[in-house]
Design a protein around this motif. Structure first.
Motif, mmCIF file in Angstrom:
data_model
loop_
_atom_site.group_PDB
_atom_site.id
_atom_site.type_symbol
_atom_site.label_atom_id
_atom_site.label_comp_id
_atom_site.label_asym_id
_atom_site.label_seq_id
_atom_site.Cartn_x
_atom_site.Cartn_y
_atom_site.Cartn_z
ATOM 1 N N ASN A 1 -4.215 -2.296 3.391
ATOM 2 C CA ASN A 1 -5.610 -1.882 3.273
ATOM 3 C C ASN A 1 -6.560 -2.847 3.970
ATOM 4 N N CYS B 1 -3.816 4.614 8.108
ATOM 5 C CA CYS B 1 -2.877 4.299 7.030
ATOM 6 C C CYS B 1 -1.475 4.840 7.284
ATOM 7 N N ARG C 1 -7.088 6.351 0.876
ATOM 8 C CA ARG C 1 -5.624 6.430 0.969
ATOM 9 C C ARG C 1 -5.084 7.055 -0.311
ATOM 10 N N VAL D 1 -10.866 1.849 1.894
ATOM 11 C CA VAL D 1 -9.551 2.267 2.408
ATOM 12 C C VAL D 1 -8.638 2.624 1.247
ATOM 13 N N ARG D 2 -8.614 1.788 0.225
ATOM 14 C CA ARG D 2 -7.768 2.039 -0.944
ATOM 15 C C ARG D 2 -8.120 3.385 -1.596
ATOM 16 N N ALA E 1 -12.028 -2.943 2.050
ATOM 17 C CA ALA E 1 -10.660 -2.640 1.615
ATOM 18 C C ALA E 1 -10.677 -1.642 0.460
ATOM 19 N N ALA F 1 0.846 -1.195 0.000
ATOM 20 C CA ALA F 1 0.000 0.000 0.000
ATOM 21 C C ALA F 1 0.880 1.243 0.000
#
Length: 94
Positions: free
Chosen positions: A48, A42, A66, A62-63, A59, A7
């Protein structure tokens, strides 16, 4: 089998960290507070999937946040309050 790509690492200034921590505590609408919690989680370099499991989100969520946060220089993460997205390099919503 490889665990997949790493990530993108999130780096925050002291000011950004303080501001996002304030937001994460509920000083802003719930959706923005959730985004702040995602970005803060993060910063430790967690994958993630781990951040998603800890925060009870997907996820992909989050991706997305981020990626949006690190996609360019931000004048201030506060710009996200009105536009409902993180600003891009020109201060315009993504």
């Amino acid at each position: 089998m490889s665990p997949g790509p790493r990530a993108v690492e999130v780096f925050l200034s002291n000011e950004e960290h303080a501001e996002l921590s304030h937001w994460a505590g509920g000083a802003v609408p719930p959706r923005l507070a959730e985004r702040a919690r995602i970005v803060l989680a993060c910063t430790g370099g967690a994958p993630n999937a781990r951040v998603a499991a800890e925060l009870g989100v997907s996820a992909d969520t989050v991706r997305k946040w981020r990626s949006r946060f690190v996609s360019g220089t931000r004048s201030s993460p506060c710009a996200a309050v009105r536009s409902n997205t993180w600003p891009n390099r020109r201060g315009e919503p993504l």
